[in-house]
Design a protein around this motif. Structure first.
Motif, PDB file in Angstrom:
ATOM      1  N   LEU A  58       0.817  -1.218   0.000  1.00 46.89           N
ATOM      2  CA  LEU A  58       0.000   0.000   0.000  1.00 46.89           C
ATOM      3  C   LEU A  58       0.851   1.268   0.000  1.00 46.89           C
TER       4      LEU A  58
ATOM      5  N   TYR B  31      -6.337  -5.252  -0.859  1.00 48.51           N
ATOM      6  CA  TYR B  31      -6.100  -4.511   0.384  1.00 48.51           C
ATOM      7  C   TYR B  31      -6.837  -3.170   0.373  1.00 48.51           C
ATOM      8  N   GLU B  32      -6.751  -2.484  -0.783  1.00 49.54           N
ATOM      9  CA  GLU B  32      -7.436  -1.180  -0.867  1.00 49.54           C
ATOM     10  C   GLU B  32      -8.934  -1.352  -0.673  1.00 49.54           C
ATOM     11  N   TRP B  33      -9.452  -2.418  -1.302  1.00 52.48           N
ATOM     12  CA  TRP B  33     -10.892  -2.679  -1.214  1.00 52.48           C
ATOM     13  C   TRP B  33     -11.304  -3.022   0.211  1.00 52.48           C
TER      14      TRP B  33
ATOM     15  N   THR C  38       0.490   4.291  -2.644  1.00 49.36           N
ATOM     16  CA  THR C  38      -0.886   4.452  -3.121  1.00 49.36           C
ATOM     17  C   THR C  38      -1.530   5.606  -2.360  1.00 49.36           C
ATOM     18  N   ARG C  39      -2.805   5.840  -2.675  1.00 48.56           N
ATOM     19  CA  ARG C  39      -3.488   6.951  -2.032  1.00 48.56           C
ATOM     20  C   ARG C  39      -3.810   6.659  -0.558  1.00 48.56           C
ATOM     21  N   VAL C  40      -3.707   5.378  -0.177  1.00 42.92           N
ATOM     22  CA  VAL C  40      -4.086   4.993   1.186  1.00 42.92           C
ATOM     23  C   VAL C  40      -3.034   5.476   2.184  1.00 42.92           C
TER      24      VAL C  40
ATOM     25  N   ARG D  79     -13.747  -2.521  -6.895  1.00 40.75           N
ATOM     26  CA  ARG D  79     -14.469  -1.485  -6.150  1.00 40.75           C
ATOM     27  C   ARG D  79     -15.935  -1.380  -6.556  1.00 40.75           C
TER      28      ARG D  79
ATOM     29  N   ARG E  88      -2.817  -5.802  -3.979  1.00 40.07           N
ATOM     30  CA  ARG E  88      -2.947  -4.377  -3.649  1.00 40.07           C
ATOM     31  C   ARG E  88      -4.405  -3.958  -3.811  1.00 40.07           C
ATOM     32  N   GLU E  89      -5.013  -4.427  -4.895  1.00 39.69           N
ATOM     33  CA  GLU E  89      -6.427  -4.101  -5.144  1.00 39.69           C
ATOM     34  C   GLU E  89      -7.299  -4.625  -3.997  1.00 39.69           C
TER      35      GLU E  89
ATOM     36  N   THR F 264      -1.140   4.877   5.367  1.00 40.84           N
ATOM     37  CA  THR F 264      -0.888   3.689   6.191  1.00 40.84           C
ATOM     38  C   THR F 264      -0.161   4.022   7.491  1.00 40.84           C
TER      39      THR F 264
ATOM     40  N   ARG G  39     -11.670  -0.051   2.331  1.00 46.01           N
ATOM     41  CA  ARG G  39     -12.806   0.764   1.932  1.00 46.01           C
ATOM     42  C   ARG G  39     -14.069   0.312   2.645  1.00 46.01           C
TER      43      ARG G  39
END
Ligand SMILES: [Zn+2]
Length: 332
Positions: free
Chosen positions: A60, A250-252, A63-65, A131, A247-248, A67, A255
């Motif tokens: 992450l 984890y981001e999800w 990315t925009r997240v 997403r 990564r997808e 952490t 969210r």
């Protein structure tokens, strides 16, 4: 006593003087002993979770997240003000509590306990578009299926999971998909009723399994796992997950809030007292016979077998202009 000697404290003093390095191992032993009493001997170790947490932070990064808080998460506490469902340490901590609470809940119910797995093809989303998946729709669909049984004694606990990227094994599509599926531990229901409720009405999709539970502790633990892993479902072909896909995921998972499903119990796993829904017999609604249309029906008083485009048609509206064709009209 020199400082290098190992300290030997007893009782409650022990916890207070433990260093951060000692604390997790002590805590872990206690937690694992409790789980062993429930028949669960292979629960995820703190080291393994630490590995997942490192992977989570590494992927992450950039990315925009944000952490920053998650770097301080460990087996005892969370660095974030409010921990997310995607944080591996947070998930482990919550799962430990959930397993014990669910075990207590399920053992208090008479009758067999079933382990069900459900997937629907319509829940799947292409890789890269995770997403767009709606958790609410998945939860609603399983609640609706259980509501159909109209049995207030049913208690179910489980989670929405994501299997690794899959492709339907019948070759109907060549797009790789994220396939969500549900695993639930259900008590208080009959096997035949469950199978009937899970069969969808329209398509008759049979993407579900109902198995009798042999080791309750282990089944609950697996049902509450929410990390991405290979499912043992025979309906799809699957490949291992790539870094971009992880990564997808984890981001999800950050969210979305909760992916746990509770049915028939409250958020603290206390059983709800429910009454069966009253069943009202349904009769087809009677409609009046259209008596006002009788004169216009075939053979009726106002029936005219005279199409409006024919030459002999005479309109009732006098304002409609009728052109009388001259005798040589058709010869021209
Ligand atoms: Zn956390």
């Amino acid at each position: 006593m020199s400082l290098n000697q190992p300290r030997a404290f007893k009782g409650s003093e022990e916890i207070r003087f433990m260093t951060n390095r000692e604390r997790p191992s002590k805590l872990e032993k206690k937690q694992l002993r409790r789980l062993a009493n429930l028949g669960l001997s292979n629960f995820e170790s703190i080291d393994k979770t630490q590995g997942r947490q490192n992977d989570f932070l590494k992927l992450l990064k950039g990315t925009r997240v944000d952490t920053t808080g998650f770097e301080d998460c460990d087996a005892v506490s969370c660095g974030q003000k409010r921990c997310a469902d995607g944080c591996p340490f947070g998930m482990r901590r919550r799962r430990l509590d959930e397993i014990r609470a669910t075990h207590d809940l399920m053992t208090g119910i008479d009758g067999p306990i079933y382990d069900i797995q459900v997937a629907r093809r319509c829940w799947a989303r292409p890789v890269g578009k995770l997403r767009e998946m709606s958790i609410g729709a998945v939860i609603k669909s399983i609640r609706r299926a259980l509501d159909k049984l109209n049995n207030p004694g049913i208690v179910a606990v489980g989670a929405i999971k994501l299997s690794r990227r899959v492709q339907p094994s019948d070759g109907s599509s060549d797009v790789w998909l994220w396939q969500p599926f549900i695993r639930l531990v259900v008590a208080g229901a009959d096997r035949h009723d469950l199978e009937r409720a899970l069969l969808t009405e329209r398509g008759g999709e049979k993407l579900f399994q109902v198995n009798k539970v042999k080791n309750l502790g282990r089944t609950i633990s697996n049902a509450l796992r929410r990390d991405v892993y290979a499912s043992k479902q025979p309906w799809f072909d699957q490949l291992s997950t790539t870094k971009a896909e992880k990564r997808e995921f984890y981001e999800w998972s950050l969210r979305w809030g909760e992916r746990i499903i509770r049915y028939g119990c409250d958020r603290y796993f206390n059983r709800l007292k429910k009454h069966p829904r009253p069943i009202r017999p349904k009769f087809p609604k009677k409609r009046p016979y259209p008596t006002w249309l009788v004169p216009h029906m075939f053979g009726g008083a106002k029936w005219e077998n005279n199409p409006p485009h024919s030459m002999t048609f005479e309109p009732k509206n006098k304002n409609v202009r009728i052109v009388d064709p001259p005798p040589d009209y058709y010869k021209r």
